[in-house]
Design an enzyme around this catalytic site. Structure first.
Site, PDB file in Angstrom:
ATOM      1  N   ASN A 293     -10.110   6.020  64.556  1.00 50.98           N
ATOM      2  CA  ASN A 293     -10.386   5.468  63.234  1.00 50.98           C
ATOM      3  C   ASN A 293      -9.416   4.332  62.939  1.00 50.98           C
ATOM      4  O   ASN A 293      -8.252   4.348  63.342  1.00 50.98           O
ATOM      5  CB  ASN A 293     -10.355   6.551  62.139  1.00 50.98           C
ATOM      6  CG  ASN A 293      -9.043   7.286  62.021  1.00 50.98           C
ATOM      7  OD1 ASN A 293      -8.393   7.626  63.007  1.00 50.98           O
ATOM      8  ND2 ASN A 293      -8.645   7.586  60.792  1.00 50.98           N
TER       9      ASN A 293
ATOM     10  N   CYS B 152     -14.844   4.512  61.424  1.00 51.12           N
ATOM     11  CA  CYS B 152     -14.606   5.836  61.996  1.00 51.12           C
ATOM     12  C   CYS B 152     -14.422   5.757  63.509  1.00 51.12           C
ATOM     13  O   CYS B 152     -14.913   4.833  64.165  1.00 51.12           O
ATOM     14  CB  CYS B 152     -15.785   6.753  61.701  1.00 51.12           C
ATOM     15  SG  CYS B 152     -16.085   7.051  59.950  1.00 51.12           S
TER      16      CYS B 152
ATOM     17  N   GLU C 290     -15.773   7.626  65.837  1.00 45.43           N
ATOM     18  CA  GLU C 290     -17.021   7.768  66.589  1.00 45.43           C
ATOM     19  C   GLU C 290     -17.745   6.439  66.720  1.00 45.43           C
ATOM     20  O   GLU C 290     -18.190   6.055  67.804  1.00 45.43           O
ATOM     21  CB  GLU C 290     -17.964   8.771  65.917  1.00 45.43           C
ATOM     22  CG  GLU C 290     -17.363  10.130  65.719  1.00 45.43           C
ATOM     23  CD  GLU C 290     -16.721  10.288  64.342  1.00 45.43           C
ATOM     24  OE1 GLU C 290     -15.799   9.515  63.998  1.00 45.43           O
ATOM     25  OE2 GLU C 290     -17.137  11.196  63.615  1.00 45.43           O
TER      26      GLU C 290
ATOM     27  N   GLU D  60      -8.334   2.212  59.628  1.00 44.71           N
ATOM     28  CA  GLU D  60      -8.429   2.073  58.182  1.00 44.71           C
ATOM     29  C   GLU D  60      -8.043   0.664  57.739  1.00 44.71           C
ATOM     30  O   GLU D  60      -7.452  -0.108  58.504  1.00 44.71           O
ATOM     31  CB  GLU D  60      -7.522   3.100  57.498  1.00 44.71           C
ATOM     32  CG  GLU D  60      -7.955   4.526  57.753  1.00 44.71           C
ATOM     33  CD  GLU D  60      -7.051   5.560  57.111  1.00 44.71           C
ATOM     34  OE1 GLU D  60      -7.425   6.739  57.136  1.00 44.71           O
ATOM     35  OE2 GLU D  60      -5.971   5.212  56.575  1.00 44.71           O
TER      36      GLU D  60
END
Length: 158
Positions: free
Chosen positions: A64, A75, A77, A66
């Protein structure tokens, strides 16, 4: 009668530990664990790692990322899936593993958010074959679903 009640059942396997997984899945889960180290999570302190196995047996990792301009981050994934798609465009996703670390650095439970589930489902649809999803659970067990549609039963496609 205007209302009919239905029950939705979700089929999954649960392994007691990462070590109990089949060898290929252990390698994939370890890659996801390793990917937590590259997460940029100064706001949530929730470091997520994901690893995607492609049909060629290549593993692509993501974490991830941010950003203060929320929701500009991404994210783990989707980071892994999009990297796999851009770097290995002729290869299909066969499995994805996900795990997270909390502020104390302990491994904790993680599962894909709704947006990631939709991206996973489209990856599965493009591949024309099920994508397995391995999710680390609190206490060290691993939940495995054999088909992304299990995680997003009322999905849509365009």
């Amino acid at each position: 009668m205007d209302t009919i009640a239905h029950t939705l059942q979700i089929a999954y396997k649960e392994y007691a530990t990462v070590d109990a997984l089949p060898a290929d899945d252990r390698v994939l889960m370890q890659a996801a664990i390793d990917a937590t180290a590259t997460a940029y999570a100064p706001y949530s302190n929730f470091h997520v790692g994901a690893a995607v196995r492609l049909s060629s047996d290549v593993i692509v990792k993501g974490s991830n990322q941010e950003n203060a301009a929320y929701p500009s981050g991404l994210c783990a994934e989707r980071t892994a899936l999009f990297a796999a798609g851009s770097q290995h465009s002729h290869d299909v996703v066969v499995a994805l593993a996900i795990v997270a670390r909390n502020e104390q650095g302990q491994l904790v439970e993680a599962s894909p958010c709704g947006a990631c589930r939709q991206v996973l489902l489209e990856s599965q649809q493009r591949a024309g074959a099920p994508v397995r999803v391995l999710m680390y659970r609190e206490g060290g067990s691993v939940r495995v679903v054999e088909d992304v549609a299990t995680l997003l039963p009322f999905s849509f496609s365009m």
